[in-house]
Design a protein around this motif. Structure first.
Motif, PDB file in Angstrom:
ATOM      1  N   ALA A  91      32.472 -18.112 -14.446  1.00  0.00           N
ATOM      2  CA  ALA A  91      31.368 -17.147 -14.332  1.00  0.00           C
ATOM      3  C   ALA A  91      30.996 -16.913 -12.869  1.00  0.00           C
ATOM      4  N   VAL A  92      31.513 -17.754 -11.976  1.00  0.00           N
ATOM      5  CA  VAL A  92      31.038 -17.761 -10.582  1.00  0.00           C
ATOM      6  C   VAL A  92      31.248 -16.424  -9.869  1.00  0.00           C
ATOM      7  N   VAL A  93      32.426 -15.817 -10.041  1.00  0.00           N
ATOM      8  CA  VAL A  93      32.721 -14.562  -9.335  1.00  0.00           C
ATOM      9  C   VAL A  93      31.687 -13.487  -9.671  1.00  0.00           C
ATOM     10  N   LEU A  95      28.674 -13.933 -10.805  1.00  0.00           N
ATOM     11  CA  LEU A  95      27.319 -14.324 -10.392  1.00  0.00           C
ATOM     12  C   LEU A  95      27.147 -14.213  -8.879  1.00  0.00           C
ATOM     13  N   ASN A  96      28.203 -14.544  -8.133  1.00  0.00           N
ATOM     14  CA  ASN A  96      28.162 -14.471  -6.663  1.00  0.00           C
ATOM     15  C   ASN A  96      28.077 -13.045  -6.153  1.00  0.00           C
ATOM     16  N   GLY A  97      28.795 -12.149  -6.840  1.00  0.00           N
ATOM     17  CA  GLY A  97      28.863 -10.768  -6.337  1.00  0.00           C
ATOM     18  C   GLY A  97      28.986  -9.789  -7.478  1.00  0.00           C
ATOM     19  N   PRO A  98      27.897  -9.593  -8.231  1.00  0.00           N
ATOM     20  CA  PRO A  98      27.997  -8.707  -9.406  1.00  0.00           C
ATOM     21  C   PRO A  98      28.415  -7.277  -9.054  1.00  0.00           C
ATOM     22  N   ASP A  99      27.980  -6.769  -7.906  1.00  0.00           N
ATOM     23  CA  ASP A  99      28.338  -5.385  -7.557  1.00  0.00           C
ATOM     24  C   ASP A  99      29.818  -5.276  -7.203  1.00  0.00           C
ATOM     25  N   ARG A 100      30.304  -6.260  -6.435  1.00  0.00           N
ATOM     26  CA  ARG A 100      31.715  -6.282  -6.052  1.00  0.00           C
ATOM     27  C   ARG A 100      32.579  -6.412  -7.301  1.00  0.00           C
ATOM     28  N   HIS A 101      32.146  -7.282  -8.203  1.00  0.00           N
ATOM     29  CA  HIS A 101      32.872  -7.510  -9.446  1.00  0.00           C
ATOM     30  C   HIS A 101      32.929  -6.216 -10.261  1.00  0.00           C
ATOM     31  N   PHE A 102      31.816  -5.507 -10.297  1.00  0.00           N
ATOM     32  CA  PHE A 102      31.759  -4.258 -11.051  1.00  0.00           C
ATOM     33  C   PHE A 102      32.704  -3.213 -10.451  1.00  0.00           C
ATOM     34  N   GLU A 103      32.770  -3.157  -9.121  1.00  0.00           N
ATOM     35  CA  GLU A 103      33.674  -2.192  -8.467  1.00  0.00           C
ATOM     36  C   GLU A 103      35.129  -2.497  -8.799  1.00  0.00           C
TER      37      GLU A 103
END
Ligand SMILES: [Zn+2]
Ligand SMILES: [Zn+2]
Length: 320
Positions: A91-93, A95-103
């Motif tokens: 889950a860390v990725v 949680l650390n960067g939800p916007d980056r993950h979404f992109e």
């Protein structure tokens, strides 16, 4: 287990309130504090006050999975209290960067949805995130990264059971002293959680096979010795095994319904199937609808029951 209190947190989402749990003993621990809204913060504060605590007293925050209705407020709590955060390592990725993950997700799913037959103009709105959503979730660092079977010393103690499917890094927390499991969104009393597609947490972009993974995780939870489920939304689950059984049957029925459709109408794309299953779905619901359909197509593929052929870059499914 020492005292555990349920605090009901409002959310701006259709799902309604999220259930936050407060464990009090020598230390104060929260499980799933809710989204980053003023209303949610006030509800959490009031719930803590009733138990003689304030937000600044929180020692640990645990998370069942990286969806913003559950974790969005974490950053604000950590800033106020210095609390340590605990989540599954997958889950860390998010949680650390939800916007980056979404992109990254958006970049991956645009061509993927095309290959599943979704028209280009619908993809654009299906992958859009309402502006306000970025405010509902603030990134934070995870202090302790859990693996399956890890234990957490709150109250009488919890054991983490890795239950991916609804989201990567989903965990259920089983009480070691009471007959209770905290299920997050993995099992809910009144609704079936959506096996949302996303990208896998590892390096390199690949999509999750969310529904097959989810069903495996349901079977894993069935082997756990607990009767009552305390869920992330809605009421407690009075008989967790019975609810798991119902959920498995629901997916089996839906899979057979889709198999019947393809048998009758096929070859057809996943988008064709979705339109048959959920006609006139608003564009904002298309991603969830496609996740559901593709999940069942994945199951049929795993059972060697479908034949897949590409036509104009679009995957067409027919029954074998
Ligand atoms: Zn969720
Ligand atoms: Zn949720």
């Amino acid at each position: 287990m020492d005292a555990v209190q349920q605090i009901e947190i409002p959310t701006p989402f259709e799902v309604g309130r999220v259930n936050c749990y407060l464990f009090t003993g020598a230390e104060a621990t929260l499980l799933d504090p809710g989204p980053n809204t003023e209303a949610a913060y006030e509800a959490l504060s009031a719930g803590l006050n009733e138990q003689g605590f304030s937000v600044s007293d929180v020692d640990h925050v645990l998370f069942t999975h990286p969806h913003m209705d559950h974790f969005g407020m974490a950053n604000r709590i950590v800033e106020e209290s210095g609390a340590k955060t605990v989540a599954h390592r997958d889950a860390v990725v998010a949680l650390n960067g939800p916007d980056r993950h979404f992109e990254r997700e958006r970049a991956f799913f645009r061509p993927f949805l095309l290959s599943m037959g979704v028209p280009e103009d619908i993809i654009a709105s299906a992958l859009m995130l309402p502006e306000a959503y970025t405010e509902y979730r603030k990134p934070f660092a995870v202090d302790r990264k859990l693996a399956d079977g890890d234990t957490i010393d709150v109250g009488g103690g919890l054991t983490a059971i890795h239950t991916p499917g609804h989201a990567p890094g989903s965990v259920c927390f089983v009480s070691r002293t009471d007959d209770v499991v905290f299920t997050g969104d993995h099992v809910l009393q009144d609704v079936t959680p959506n096996p949302l597609l996303t990208i896998t947490p590892g390096a390199g972009d690949e999509r999750t096979r969310s529904l097959p993974t989810y069903l495996e995780s349901l079977n894993r939870l069935r082997r756990v010795d607990a009767t009552v489920g305390r869920a992330g939304h809605g009421d407690d689950i009075t008989d967790i095994d019975a609810r798991i059984q119902e959920t498995l049957e629901h997916h089996n029925d839906r899979k057979e319904l889709i198999a019947g459709l393809i048998n009758k109408i096929g070859p057809m794309s996943a988008y064709d199937v979705m339109q048959e299953m959920f006609p006139e779905l608003p564009a904002t619901e298309v991603f969830a609808g496609m996740s559901e359909v593709i999940g069942h197509l994945d199951l049929l593929e795993d059972e060697n029951r479908v034949h897949i052929e590409k036509e104009d870059q679009v995957r067409q499914y027919s029954m074998i």
